[in-house]
Design an enzyme around this catalytic site. Structure first.
Site, PDB file in Angstrom:
ATOM      1  N   ASP A  24       0.833  -1.207   0.000  1.00  0.00           N
ATOM      2  CA  ASP A  24       0.000   0.000   0.000  1.00  0.00           C
ATOM      3  C   ASP A  24       0.870   1.260   0.000  1.00  0.00           C
ATOM      4  O   ASP A  24       1.992   1.246   0.489  1.00  0.00           O
ATOM      5  CB  ASP A  24      -0.900  -0.030   1.249  1.00  0.00           C
ATOM      6  CG  ASP A  24      -2.105   0.894   1.112  1.00  0.00           C
ATOM      7  OD1 ASP A  24      -2.353   1.396  -0.003  1.00  0.00           O
ATOM      8  OD2 ASP A  24      -2.789   1.111   2.122  1.00  0.00           O
ATOM      9  N   GLY A  25       0.318   2.328  -0.568  1.00  0.00           N
ATOM     10  CA  GLY A  25       0.983   3.626  -0.508  1.00  0.00           C
ATOM     11  C   GLY A  25       1.513   4.144  -1.833  1.00  0.00           C
ATOM     12  O   GLY A  25       2.182   5.176  -1.877  1.00  0.00           O
ATOM     13  N   ASN A  26       1.194   3.474  -2.922  1.00  0.00           N
ATOM     14  CA  ASN A  26       1.674   3.933  -4.237  1.00  0.00           C
ATOM     15  C   ASN A  26       1.139   5.325  -4.574  1.00  0.00           C
ATOM     16  O   ASN A  26       1.854   6.168  -5.128  1.00  0.00           O
ATOM     17  CB  ASN A  26       1.213   2.979  -5.339  1.00  0.00           C
ATOM     18  CG  ASN A  26       1.806   1.595  -5.205  1.00  0.00           C
ATOM     19  OD1 ASN A  26       2.691   1.376  -4.383  1.00  0.00           O
ATOM     20  ND2 ASN A  26       1.313   0.663  -6.009  1.00  0.00           N
ATOM     21  N   HIS A  41       2.223   3.486  -9.053  1.00  0.00           N
ATOM     22  CA  HIS A  41       2.081   2.036  -9.264  1.00  0.00           C
ATOM     23  C   HIS A  41       3.281   1.494 -10.049  1.00  0.00           C
ATOM     24  O   HIS A  41       3.774   0.411  -9.772  1.00  0.00           O
ATOM     25  CB  HIS A  41       0.783   1.730 -10.007  1.00  0.00           C
ATOM     26  CG  HIS A  41      -0.452   2.152  -9.259  1.00  0.00           C
ATOM     27  ND1 HIS A  41      -0.652   1.829  -7.939  1.00  0.00           N
ATOM     28  CD2 HIS A  41      -1.533   2.887  -9.632  1.00  0.00           C
ATOM     29  CE1 HIS A  41      -1.812   2.338  -7.535  1.00  0.00           C
ATOM     30  NE2 HIS A  41      -2.358   2.983  -8.547  1.00  0.00           N
ATOM     31  N   LEU A 135      10.404 -20.625  -4.712  1.00  0.00           N
ATOM     32  CA  LEU A 135       9.440 -19.758  -4.023  1.00  0.00           C
ATOM     33  C   LEU A 135       8.101 -19.821  -4.755  1.00  0.00           C
ATOM     34  O   LEU A 135       8.065 -19.768  -5.980  1.00  0.00           O
ATOM     35  CB  LEU A 135       9.944 -18.299  -4.041  1.00  0.00           C
ATOM     36  CG  LEU A 135       9.040 -17.253  -3.385  1.00  0.00           C
ATOM     37  CD1 LEU A 135       9.175 -17.315  -1.859  1.00  0.00           C
ATOM     38  CD2 LEU A 135       9.387 -15.838  -3.864  1.00  0.00           C
TER      39      LEU A 135
END
Ligand code: IPE
Ligand code: IPE
Ligand code: MG
Length: 246
Positions: A24-26, A41, A135
């Site tokens: 979050d926070g773009n 983004h 992964l």
């Protein structure tokens, strides 16, 4: 500096098996620079790359990233289109590298809502990285936890109606098996960036006993160092799962 942290993580021993991140926070990152939100983004894409590499270096098994929520479809069309384009671009640019690094990509969420180009890109990257063993990278896109739970309920009801399952067998394990996350263990650690202290409809079932770590860093400024700091913090926690310690 990140290498020092990695040494300390290794000395501490147990690395979280599964880490989930609400990226979050773009938008705020862009606003601080008087840039349009889509550029925030775009900057966030770089952070994804570094954190994926950090997760592999740390020896984690699963990394689940919240990239786009069902609620995010309500944002202005221009922002939604920019995000869909970035998704396609991310896959086009990173798929080969992810495959080389041994990353298996999975996309969780309602993919029927994706624009056709993005939907095809998602299927392609899943197919091309299917054999990755280093992964599992789960990208939650057009994902909401309540929708996931409602879908699980619907799938279970269908099984009961067609006689594939008995009503008395609808228990916690039966629900878990119908979630998008069925193949993986619950997250050990949840990181949310940008300082917000809420779950925003993310993995409500799976986070029941997950350790929470909130950092004020905005997502585009995140590097593997933030992941390593969160892991170090996690390694100091005492997880009790409702029990008492011996
Ligand atoms: C997170 O950044 C990315 C998405 C939700 C797609 P935001 O776009 O929510 O950024 P802020 O919260 O407005 O800063
Ligand atoms: C959560 O962030 C969704 C993603 C990070 C993809 P939001 O920015 O959409 O959440 P709220 O609106 O602050 O709760
Ligand atoms: Mg936000």
């Amino acid at each position: 500096m990140p290498d020092d942290l990695l040494d300390r993580i290794r000395l501490n021993g147990a690395v979280p098996h599964h880490v989930a991140i609400i990226m979050d926070g773009n938008g705020r990152w862009a606003r601080e620079r008087h840039l349009p939100r889509p550029l925030g983004h775009r900057a966030g894409m770089k952070a994804v790359r570094d954190v994926v590499e950090g997760a592999i270096a740390a020896g984690m098994e699963v990394l689940t990233l919240f990239a786009f929520s069902e609620e995010n479809w309500q944002r202005p069309t221009s922002e939604v289109s920019a995000l869909m384009e970035l998704l396609e671009e991310y896959i086009a640019r990173e798929a080969a590298e992810l495959r080389e690094q041994g990353v298996a990509v999975h996309v969780l969420g309602d993919r029927t809502r994706l624009v056709p180009g993005a939907g095809e890109a998602v299927e392609r990257v899943e197919r091309e990285t299917r054999d990755g063993r280093a992964l599992s990278l789960n990208l939650c896109i057009s994902y909401s936890s309540r929708a996931e739970l409602a879908r699980a309920a619907r799938l279970l009801a269908e099984d009961v109606l067609r006689g594939a399952k008995r009503l008395e067998d609808v228990d916690e394990d039966a629900v878990r098996e119908k979630l998008y996350t069925a193949p993986w263990r619950d997250p050990d650690l949840l990181i949310r960036t940008s300082g917000e202290q809420r779950l925003s409809n993310f993995l409500l079932w799976q986070l029941a006993y997950t350790e929470l770590y909130i950092t004020p860093v905005l997502w585009p400024d995140v590097t593997r160092q933030v992941l390593f700091e969160a892991i170090l913090d996690y390694q100091q926690r005492e997880r009790r799962f409702g029990n008492v310690t011996a």
